[in-house]
Design a protein around this motif. Structure first.
Motif, PDB file in Angstrom:
ATOM      1  N   TRP A   2      -7.060  18.687   1.222  1.00  0.00           N
ATOM      2  CA  TRP A   2      -6.091  19.748   1.528  1.00  0.00           C
ATOM      3  C   TRP A   2      -6.797  21.082   1.736  1.00  0.00           C
ATOM      4  CZ3 TRP A   2      -4.459  24.425  -0.350  1.00  0.00           C
ATOM      5  CH2 TRP A   2      -3.234  24.907   0.132  1.00  0.00           C
ATOM      6  N   LEU A   3      -7.763  21.378   0.885  1.00  0.00           N
ATOM      7  CA  LEU A   3      -8.503  22.641   1.017  1.00  0.00           C
ATOM      8  C   LEU A   3      -9.271  22.689   2.331  1.00  0.00           C
ATOM      9  CD1 LEU A   3      -9.801  22.999  -2.651  1.00  0.00           C
ATOM     10  CD2 LEU A   3      -8.251  24.580  -1.498  1.00  0.00           C
ATOM     11  N   ARG A   4      -9.897  21.563   2.715  1.00  0.00           N
ATOM     12  CA  ARG A   4     -10.660  21.560   3.979  1.00  0.00           C
ATOM     13  C   ARG A   4      -9.720  21.712   5.175  1.00  0.00           C
ATOM     14  NH1 ARG A   4     -15.781  21.307   3.336  1.00  0.00           N
ATOM     15  NH2 ARG A   4     -16.765  20.192   1.610  1.00  0.00           N
ATOM     16  N   ASP A   5      -8.530  21.147   5.093  1.00  0.00           N
ATOM     17  CA  ASP A   5      -7.563  21.289   6.187  1.00  0.00           C
ATOM     18  C   ASP A   5      -7.062  22.722   6.316  1.00  0.00           C
ATOM     19  OD1 ASP A   5      -7.757  18.653   6.850  1.00  0.00           O
ATOM     20  OD2 ASP A   5      -5.899  18.028   5.862  1.00  0.00           O
ATOM     21  N   ASN A   6      -6.929  23.409   5.177  1.00  0.00           N
ATOM     22  CA  ASN A   6      -6.303  24.731   5.192  1.00  0.00           C
ATOM     23  C   ASN A   6      -7.289  25.892   5.137  1.00  0.00           C
ATOM     24  OD1 ASN A   6      -3.123  24.471   4.883  1.00  0.00           O
ATOM     25  ND2 ASN A   6      -4.064  22.793   3.748  1.00  0.00           N
ATOM     26  N   PHE A   7      -8.524  25.624   4.724  1.00  0.00           N
ATOM     27  CA  PHE A   7      -9.519  26.696   4.616  1.00  0.00           C
ATOM     28  C   PHE A   7     -10.847  26.261   5.238  1.00  0.00           C
ATOM     29  CE2 PHE A   7      -6.602  27.123   1.009  1.00  0.00           C
ATOM     30  CZ  PHE A   7      -6.162  28.422   1.187  1.00  0.00           C
ATOM     31  N   ALA A   8     -10.753  25.719   6.436  1.00  0.00           N
ATOM     32  CA  ALA A   8     -11.951  25.164   7.096  1.00  0.00           C
ATOM     33  C   ALA A   8     -13.020  26.218   7.333  1.00  0.00           C
ATOM     34  CB  ALA A   8     -11.543  24.521   8.417  1.00  0.00           C
ATOM     35  N   SER A   9     -12.631  27.468   7.581  1.00  0.00           N
ATOM     36  CA  SER A   9     -13.608  28.514   7.907  1.00  0.00           C
ATOM     37  C   SER A   9     -14.039  29.321   6.687  1.00  0.00           C
ATOM     38  CB  SER A   9     -13.012  29.460   8.957  1.00  0.00           C
ATOM     39  OG  SER A   9     -11.829  30.070   8.464  1.00  0.00           O
ATOM     40  N   ALA A  10     -13.598  28.907   5.499  1.00  0.00           N
ATOM     41  CA  ALA A  10     -13.929  29.652   4.277  1.00  0.00           C
ATOM     42  C   ALA A  10     -15.383  29.439   3.876  1.00  0.00           C
ATOM     43  CB  ALA A  10     -13.008  29.203   3.141  1.00  0.00           C
ATOM     44  N   THR A  11     -15.870  30.314   3.004  1.00  0.00           N
ATOM     45  CA  THR A  11     -17.155  30.080   2.345  1.00  0.00           C
ATOM     46  C   THR A  11     -16.933  29.012   1.284  1.00  0.00           C
ATOM     47  OG1 THR A  11     -17.855  32.372   2.676  1.00  0.00           O
ATOM     48  CG2 THR A  11     -18.954  31.126   0.927  1.00  0.00           C
ATOM     49  N   TRP A  12     -17.675  27.907   1.368  1.00  0.00           N
ATOM     50  CA  TRP A  12     -17.439  26.758   0.481  1.00  0.00           C
ATOM     51  C   TRP A  12     -18.490  26.635  -0.609  1.00  0.00           C
ATOM     52  CZ3 TRP A  12     -14.254  22.426  -0.246  1.00  0.00           C
ATOM     53  CH2 TRP A  12     -13.062  22.456   0.487  1.00  0.00           C
ATOM     54  N   VAL A  13     -18.008  26.378  -1.830  1.00  0.00           N
ATOM     55  CA  VAL A  13     -18.879  26.039  -2.951  1.00  0.00           C
ATOM     56  C   VAL A  13     -18.341  24.736  -3.540  1.00  0.00           C
ATOM     57  CG1 VAL A  13     -19.742  26.721  -5.213  1.00  0.00           C
ATOM     58  CG2 VAL A  13     -19.340  28.465  -3.455  1.00  0.00           C
TER      59      VAL A  13
ATOM     60  N   ASP B  56     -25.119  22.765  -4.535  1.00  0.00           N
ATOM     61  CA  ASP B  56     -24.383  23.932  -5.021  1.00  0.00           C
ATOM     62  C   ASP B  56     -24.389  24.024  -6.544  1.00  0.00           C
ATOM     63  OD1 ASP B  56     -23.722  24.870  -2.523  1.00  0.00           O
ATOM     64  OD2 ASP B  56     -21.753  23.910  -2.469  1.00  0.00           O
ATOM     65  N   PHE B  57     -24.303  22.872  -7.206  1.00  0.00           N
ATOM     66  CA  PHE B  57     -24.128  22.864  -8.660  1.00  0.00           C
ATOM     67  C   PHE B  57     -25.351  23.398  -9.413  1.00  0.00           C
ATOM     68  CE2 PHE B  57     -24.627  20.558 -12.728  1.00  0.00           C
ATOM     69  CZ  PHE B  57     -23.516  21.045 -13.394  1.00  0.00           C
ATOM     70  N   LEU B  58     -26.536  22.880  -9.112  1.00  0.00           N
ATOM     71  CA  LEU B  58     -27.716  23.220  -9.918  1.00  0.00           C
ATOM     72  C   LEU B  58     -28.103  24.693  -9.851  1.00  0.00           C
ATOM     73  CD1 LEU B  58     -29.896  20.017  -9.309  1.00  0.00           C
ATOM     74  CD2 LEU B  58     -28.561  20.627 -11.341  1.00  0.00           C
ATOM     75  N   PRO B  59     -28.178  25.324  -8.664  1.00  0.00           N
ATOM     76  CA  PRO B  59     -28.523  26.754  -8.642  1.00  0.00           C
ATOM     77  C   PRO B  59     -27.502  27.617  -9.382  1.00  0.00           C
ATOM     78  CG  PRO B  59     -28.758  25.788  -6.457  1.00  0.00           C
ATOM     79  CD  PRO B  59     -28.059  24.772  -7.300  1.00  0.00           C
ATOM     80  N   LEU B  60     -26.201  27.326  -9.227  1.00  0.00           N
ATOM     81  CA  LEU B  60     -25.166  28.139  -9.858  1.00  0.00           C
ATOM     82  C   LEU B  60     -25.078  27.875 -11.358  1.00  0.00           C
ATOM     83  CD1 LEU B  60     -22.425  27.883  -7.098  1.00  0.00           C
ATOM     84  CD2 LEU B  60     -23.624  29.969  -7.810  1.00  0.00           C
ATOM     85  N   LEU B  61     -25.435  26.676 -11.785  1.00  0.00           N
ATOM     86  CA  LEU B  61     -25.455  26.381 -13.216  1.00  0.00           C
ATOM     87  C   LEU B  61     -26.484  27.264 -13.915  1.00  0.00           C
ATOM     88  CD1 LEU B  61     -24.525  24.557 -15.584  1.00  0.00           C
ATOM     89  CD2 LEU B  61     -26.399  23.016 -14.983  1.00  0.00           C
ATOM     90  N   ASN B  62     -27.632  27.414 -13.279  1.00  0.00           N
ATOM     91  CA  ASN B  62     -28.702  28.231 -13.856  1.00  0.00           C
ATOM     92  C   ASN B  62     -28.460  29.723 -13.682  1.00  0.00           C
ATOM     93  OD1 ASN B  62     -30.244  25.973 -14.669  1.00  0.00           O
ATOM     94  ND2 ASN B  62     -31.011  25.712 -12.573  1.00  0.00           N
ATOM     95  N   ASN B  63     -27.722  30.099 -12.625  1.00  0.00           N
ATOM     96  CA  ASN B  63     -27.498  31.517 -12.348  1.00  0.00           C
ATOM     97  C   ASN B  63     -26.151  31.715 -11.649  1.00  0.00           C
ATOM     98  OD1 ASN B  63     -27.622  34.222 -11.782  1.00  0.00           O
ATOM     99  ND2 ASN B  63     -29.341  34.092 -10.348  1.00  0.00           N
ATOM    100  N   PRO B  64     -25.053  31.822 -12.416  1.00  0.00           N
ATOM    101  CA  PRO B  64     -23.729  32.009 -11.805  1.00  0.00           C
ATOM    102  C   PRO B  64     -23.644  33.241 -10.914  1.00  0.00           C
ATOM    103  CG  PRO B  64     -23.496  31.440 -14.129  1.00  0.00           C
ATOM    104  CD  PRO B  64     -24.956  31.699 -13.887  1.00  0.00           C
ATOM    105  N   GLY B  65     -24.507  34.222 -11.141  1.00  0.00           N
ATOM    106  CA  GLY B  65     -24.504  35.443 -10.340  1.00  0.00           C
ATOM    107  C   GLY B  65     -24.810  35.204  -8.867  1.00  0.00           C
ATOM    108  N   LEU B  66     -25.384  34.033  -8.542  1.00  0.00           N
ATOM    109  CA  LEU B  66     -25.663  33.718  -7.136  1.00  0.00           C
ATOM    110  C   LEU B  66     -24.374  33.623  -6.319  1.00  0.00           C
ATOM    111  CD1 LEU B  66     -28.466  30.993  -7.468  1.00  0.00           C
ATOM    112  CD2 LEU B  66     -28.725  33.361  -6.699  1.00  0.00           C
ATOM    113  N   LEU B  67     -23.252  33.373  -6.998  1.00  0.00           N
ATOM    114  CA  LEU B  67     -21.976  33.291  -6.278  1.00  0.00           C
ATOM    115  C   LEU B  67     -21.675  34.609  -5.573  1.00  0.00           C
ATOM    116  CD1 LEU B  67     -19.309  31.746  -5.630  1.00  0.00           C
ATOM    117  CD2 LEU B  67     -18.354  32.827  -7.682  1.00  0.00           C
ATOM    118  N   ALA B  68     -21.879  35.720  -6.271  1.00  0.00           N
ATOM    119  CA  ALA B  68     -21.601  37.036  -5.673  1.00  0.00           C
ATOM    120  C   ALA B  68     -22.455  37.262  -4.436  1.00  0.00           C
ATOM    121  CB  ALA B  68     -21.844  38.133  -6.701  1.00  0.00           C
TER     122      ALA B  68
ATOM    123  N   ASN C 130     -15.841  34.254 -14.403  1.00  0.00           N
ATOM    124  CA  ASN C 130     -16.149  35.666 -14.657  1.00  0.00           C
ATOM    125  C   ASN C 130     -16.622  36.361 -13.385  1.00  0.00           C
ATOM    126  OD1 ASN C 130     -15.551  35.632 -17.430  1.00  0.00           O
ATOM    127  ND2 ASN C 130     -17.596  34.874 -17.942  1.00  0.00           N
ATOM    128  N   GLU C 131     -17.424  35.654 -12.596  1.00  0.00           N
ATOM    129  CA  GLU C 131     -17.902  36.218 -11.334  1.00  0.00           C
ATOM    130  C   GLU C 131     -16.735  36.455 -10.370  1.00  0.00           C
ATOM    131  OE1 GLU C 131     -21.043  37.134 -10.749  1.00  0.00           O
ATOM    132  OE2 GLU C 131     -21.557  36.500 -12.791  1.00  0.00           O
TER     133      GLU C 131
END
Length: 282
Positions: A10-21, A28-40, A64-65
């Protein structure tokens, strides 16, 4: 919503052009697990728009981010976040974005989505998980895979289970008891574990959205609930797979509880999708 109900589709159908995580991928999981600030950093690389975070409960710190980005940039960025478990968020006292996010629930397919293909006998036998319902030939294989890889492994981790055999016995008993009033002491005896463990197992199924409790109706407000709630699994196909009957025809002894489980699914879906409010009880 529970795993396998179609949130990502549903998300891919409705937000195809979004930034995806997508936190189901190690990329995606390992870098953000070590540093959630990478999301910003990823979000701010775009001038504006939607950001999708799939299975956000895997890294609660990301909330929190998200909160910080919403506070600083207001309407510049909007977030769509999915999850299949509230247990880790509650256990870690995660930021649930109160007042800043709308809560929407996802369920297996409901009658308005399948009415042209509606077949009650088949629904009682295999349920309405989208991938299962779409595949007549492989429905039993898909259900067995769902139960073995998701329920037994992932939920097992959520429950912090030490005795795997007792948890496997518990899952079978939970399937048998779907649609029934639960006596924790009786279940503990059946599973050969203590009552506290059984209570934790039930709580885990509810927190991971594959089960829910239906309270008994009380005509007057009471401080303490005197009548035990009923317990339901979210899908008939999962019920039958847990009891080892997914490849067999529905027999009379199981028909009543399966029909009640299916009707509760339709009631809960209508209540949520139509945004009716109110509470249900038996």
């Amino acid at each position: 919503g529970p795993r396998g109900t179609g949130k990502t589709t549903w998300l891919r159908d409705n937000f195809a052009s979004a930034t995806w995580v997508n936190l189901l991928t190690n990329q995606d999981f390992l870098p953000l697990l070590n540093n959630p600030g990478l999301l910003a950093e990823r979000v701010l690389a775009k001038n504006e728009g939607w950001v999708v975070i799939d299975e956000v409960q895997k890294i609660p710190g990301l909330l929190n981010e998200v909160h910080n980005l919403i506070s600083i940039h207001n309407q510049r960025y909007k977030f769509a976040m999915s999850g299949s478990s509230a247990r880790k968020l509650r256990r870690m006292e995660a930021n649930l974005l109160a007042g800043r996010a709308l809560d929407r629930k996802f369920f297996p397919l409901a009658y308005p989505e399948i009415k042209a293909e509606f077949n009650l006998e088949r629904i009682l036998r295999v349920g309405t998980l989208p991938s299962v319902f779409a595949s007549e030939e492989y429905s039993s294989d898909l259900l067995e895979s769902y139960v073995s890889t998701y329920l037994r492994e992932e939920i097992q981790q959520e429950a912090l289970v030490k005795n795997l055999e007792s948890f496997a016995r518990f899952l079978k008993v939970a399937g048998i008891l779907s649609g029934s009033v639960i006596d924790h002491t009786h279940v503990a005896r059946e599973c050969s574990v203590n009552r506290k463990s059984v209570e934790r197992y039930f709580d885990t199924l509810v927190d991971t959205l594959v089960a829910f409790r239906l309270p008994a109706f009380q005509p007057r407000l009471k401080v303490k609930e005197r009548v035990r709630p009923k317990f339901y699994l979210f899908d008939c196909g999962v019920v039958r797979t847990l009891t080892g009957r997914t490849r067999q025809e529905v027999l009379e002894f199981e028909r009543g509880n399966l029909l009640e489980t299916y009707l509760m699914h339709e009631f809960r879906t209508a209540q949520s999708y139509l945004n009716t409010g109110g509470e249900m009880s038996y």
